[in-house]
Design a protein around this motif. Structure first.
Motif, short mmCIF file in Angstrom:
data_model
loop_
_atom_site.label_atom_id
_atom_site.label_comp_id
_atom_site.label_asym_id
_atom_site.label_seq_id
_atom_site.Cartn_x
_atom_site.Cartn_y
_atom_site.Cartn_z
N LEU A 1 0.84 -1.20 0.00
CA LEU A 1 0.00 0.00 0.00
C LEU A 1 0.87 1.25 0.00
CD1 LEU A 1 -2.62 -1.14 2.68
CD2 LEU A 1 -3.03 -0.89 0.22
N PRO A 2 0.51 2.27 -0.76
CA PRO A 2 1.32 3.50 -0.78
C PRO A 2 1.23 4.23 0.57
CG PRO A 2 -0.72 3.81 -2.00
CD PRO A 2 -0.65 2.35 -1.67
N LEU A 3 2.35 4.81 0.99
CA LEU A 3 2.36 5.57 2.24
C LEU A 3 1.66 6.91 2.07
CD1 LEU A 3 5.96 4.90 3.63
CD2 LEU A 3 3.81 3.82 4.29
N GLU A 4 1.68 7.42 0.86
CA GLU A 4 0.99 8.68 0.58
C GLU A 4 -0.51 8.39 0.45
OE1 GLU A 4 0.89 12.28 -2.77
OE2 GLU A 4 2.37 10.67 -2.89
N ARG A 5 -1.32 9.13 1.19
CA ARG A 5 -2.77 8.90 1.14
C ARG A 5 -3.53 10.17 1.44
NH1 ARG A 5 -2.32 4.07 5.28
NH2 ARG A 5 -1.00 3.55 3.51
N SER A 6 -4.75 10.19 1.03
CA SER A 6 -5.60 11.38 1.21
C SER A 6 -5.89 11.64 2.68
CB SER A 6 -6.92 11.18 0.46
OG SER A 6 -7.82 12.22 0.75
N THR A 7 -5.90 12.90 3.03
CA THR A 7 -6.25 13.29 4.40
C THR A 7 -7.46 14.23 4.40
OG1 THR A 7 -4.61 15.08 4.31
CG2 THR A 7 -3.92 12.99 5.29
N THR A 8 -8.28 14.08 3.39
CA THR A 8 -9.51 14.90 3.32
C THR A 8 -10.72 13.99 3.17
OG1 THR A 8 -9.12 15.16 0.93
CG2 THR A 8 -8.39 16.95 2.37
N PRO A 9 -11.31 13.53 4.25
CA PRO A 9 -10.89 13.80 5.63
C PRO A 9 -9.84 12.80 6.09
CG PRO A 9 -12.88 12.51 5.65
CD PRO A 9 -12.55 12.74 4.20
N PRO A 10 -9.10 13.12 7.17
CA PRO A 10 -8.18 12.14 7.75
C PRO A 10 -8.99 11.01 8.40
CG PRO A 10 -8.24 14.15 9.08
CD PRO A 10 -9.02 14.44 7.85
N VAL A 11 -8.53 9.79 8.21
CA VAL A 11 -9.27 8.62 8.71
C VAL A 11 -8.45 7.87 9.75
CG1 VAL A 11 -10.30 6.40 8.09
CG2 VAL A 11 -10.54 8.36 6.55
#
Length: 457
Positions: free
Chosen positions: A254-264
């Protein structure tokens, strides 16, 4: 007189039949005593990885699973192992159904639960071994009271112990009169009842040590468990630490970069009382009150499975509590999802919550780390002693024990820059590699080989 003679004849016949079963040679097979093959937890993962390891080590040795699940079938269990845990068995296991699983369920024993469940396990082991007597008896659920019986049937007893049924920590809480899920407030509030419980625990601990010492080989899943088991069972030369298999292969991709909108934030655990989901909910609510009003509102996702009606009721209480805390729109509940669905959810989370006191190991904490979700785990036992430790001098997560500490850790993760979060997640992921399925396979095989293949040892 005729009735008495008939009764004696019947009892004699039953005794003779029992003796014949005890004296007969065990079948060349490995039997796994695992009464819940549908609980979806870390213990079930260990079961299937252990079956796979035995099949690879000794291809000609049939494997059987003793289960209380009425709908379990060889093909169904093999499919479940693959679907839920990604473990492909070399062949479906034989299934031996047990009909009296209620005798090991906690709800059957409102009082003296430990001794009740332990004696109930002996009854189930008798049912199991009279139906099918394997040469190698693997207990993967922690029912040590079955070991003397298995030895009487001529089995080699191999245990994989996730946690001690009783420990000095449990006795200490009773002495301190601390109220917890295994020490209710009525007992904690009474000096006399607490003293009675200490006596009960002392006697039980002695019995537990006696039966546990009957194992030919004991594998334990953590440093914390090993210290307690060695202290109680007193067979250090037969006790090996074998970290449980954690899914770090698919999750590592899994990529370490991920969306934080919203943070989960994510919480993965069975809906059992000791998992302390309520503490996570309270901490999340507290963290929300401390966040900057302009900060994006995070979400908390609970993911878990069920054993019984009580677990379902526990989930409903969590939903009700979320509503009372006015955070129900920010909390999601996912139940009995597939393995691939779990991977997808973990791949979106920036942090994973764990709050069980004295979690013997904590497979889910390793899964968080492998997936790139920074762990916020309870400051005790496995997570503290084995898992959430620095890797190459870099912090891999957070440890907490109180609601306020969990809330502080949540805010720290949410407040990190993307660079800071990815650096910690990378260190965390690297540490998770220490607990891979391959590592379990190698250590498990090394431990059991002298017993399964003594001439090749």
């Amino acid at each position: 007189m005729a009735i008495l003679a008939g009764l004696v004849a019947v009892l004699s016949a039953l005794l003779a039949a029992a003796l014949r079963r005890l004296l007969r040679q065990p079948t060349q097979a490995a039997g796994f005593f695992h009464l819940y093959t549908n609980d979806g937890g870390g213990g079930e993962r260990v079961l299937w990885c252990a079956v796979r390891a035995v099949q690879e080590l000794h291809p000609g040795l049939p494997c059987a699973v003793f289960t209380g699940d009425a709908d379990a079938s060889p093909e169904g269990l093999a499919a479940r192992a693959l679907d839920r845990f990604g473990v492909r068995l070399l062949s479906p296991p034989q299934v031996v159904h047990l009909n009296k699983r209620k005798w090991i369920e906690a709800s059957t024993y409102p009082h003296f639960t430990m001794i009740g469940q332990s004696l109930g396990s002996v009854y189930l082991a008798w049912e199991a071994l009279t139906n099918f007597t394997p040469q190698f008896y693997f207990d993967t659920s922690g029912y040590a009271f079955t070991y003397p019986l298995a030895r009487l049937f001529g089995c080699k007893v191999i245990s994989y112990t996730h946690y001690p049924t009783i420990s000095s920590d449990m006795v200490g809480r009773v002495k301190q009169r601390s109220s917890m899920y295994n020490n209710n407030s009525r007992i904690a509030g009474s000096i006399w009842l607490s003293r009675c419980k200490i006596l009960y625990y002392t006697i039980f601990s002695w019995l537990y040590g006696l039966v546990g010492s009957c194992a030919h080989l004991v594998m334990v899943n953590s440093s914390w468990t090993k210290s307690h088991i060695v202290n109680i069972w007193k067979i250090p030369e037969r006790t090996k630490r074998v970290y449980p298999p954690c899914d770090t292969s698919a999750l590592q991709m899994l990529p370490l970069e991920r969306s934080t909108t919203p943070p989960v934030l994510i919480s993965v655990a069975q809906f059992r009382p000791e998992k302390a989901h309520g503490l996570q909910l309270e901490a999340f609510a507290l963290a929300l009150t401390r966040l900057d009003p302009h900060f994006p509102k995070p979400k908390l996702q609970f993911v878990g499975s069920f054993r019984n009606k009580e677990d379902l009721e526990r989930l409903q209480k969590l939903k009700d509590r979320a509503f009372e805390l006015h955070i129900d729109e920010l909390v999601e509940f996912h139940k009995d999802i597939s393995y691939m669905e779990l991977v997808q959810l973990l791949g979106r989370a920036i942090a994973g919550l764990h709050s069980m006191t004295d979690e013997h190991f904590g497979i889910v904490v390793v899964e968080y780390m492998a997936a790139g979700a920074i762990p916020i785990a309870h400051k005790s036992a496995g997570p503290m002693m084995d898992i959430v430790l620095d890797e190459d001098g870099h912090q891999t997560g957070f440890l907490a024990s109180k609601k306020e500490e969990f809330a502080d850790a949540i805010i720290k993760v949410l407040s990190m820059s993307e660079k800071e979060r990815q650096e910690m997640a990378a260190a965390s992921r690297k540490r998770a590699q220490r607990f891979s399925g391959q590592r379990f396979h190698e250590d498990f095989t090394e431990a059991v080989q002298p017993i399964l293949l003594p001439r090749e040892a």
